[in-house]
Design an enzyme around this catalytic site. Sequence first.
Site, PDB file in Angstrom:
ATOM      1  N   GLU A  11      34.051  42.017  51.443  1.00 50.69           N
ATOM      2  CA  GLU A  11      34.633  42.162  52.775  1.00 50.69           C
ATOM      3  C   GLU A  11      33.624  41.885  53.887  1.00 50.69           C
ATOM      4  OE1 GLU A  11      37.242  45.671  53.340  1.00 50.69           O
ATOM      5  OE2 GLU A  11      36.820  46.073  51.247  1.00 50.69           O
ATOM      6  N   ASP A 198      48.385  43.601  48.091  1.00 52.71           N
ATOM      7  CA  ASP A 198      49.336  43.882  47.022  1.00 52.71           C
ATOM      8  C   ASP A 198      50.457  44.746  47.578  1.00 52.71           C
ATOM      9  OD1 ASP A 198      48.757  46.911  46.263  1.00 52.71           O
ATOM     10  OD2 ASP A 198      46.811  45.948  46.533  1.00 52.71           O
TER      11      ASP A 198
END
Length: 230
Positions: A11, A198
């Site tokens: 990230e 997700d």
Amino acid sequence: MLGIIGAMDEEVAKIKDQMENVKAMSKASMEFFEGTLNGSPVVVVRSGIGKVNAAMCTQILADEYHVDAIINTGIAGSLNADIDIGDVVLSTDTLEHDMDAVAFGYPLGQIPRMDTLSFESDARLREMARQACEQVNPDIKVFEGRIVSGDQFISDKNKKNWLVENFEGCCTEMEGAAIAHAAYLNQIPFLIIRAISDKADDSASVDYPAFEAKAIEHSVKLLLELCKRL
């Protein structure tokens, strides 16, 4: 100075690559990178996964760098059918879904002896982030809403439904509310930014690896544009 927290190396690596005049410091097994990003003074750090790591990281940003605001970028599982993989959620507020002091008369999610159920993010940061995301990520949608956090990766449909019924959250992850909690105690404005990787259901373990990279890409583009506007 703006503090930027990510939970994983993936990230923050792309963010660090864009920084200039970087100075590094190590504390509590975390590497803090201070420099400029699109002209704005920042310090970027990988907190590690989970609420304890995230809260410790936030406190170090407050104590060592005296940051004026904190942004936490990352990925999350969607709790709303309208929010698709790749879309971005900006926190209106956050809460800890695994806090349970109901036996003492507190609402589910509220930390005992605190004067708030959830932690509200900074409205100005949120509006700037929304405008920035719409500009640099025109292929996705931006949502604003509650983000719920706990030390659990949610990949069960029943657990997902429980989170929706009890908290009406937009997405779920493992750090945002802890960062918000620590920022709230230090009176530091904050915003949690989550790209959806997700659906937080029985398909989560399948979706997560496939879409992680794309979700992070959207967050990084948003953050670069946001720093330009600060």
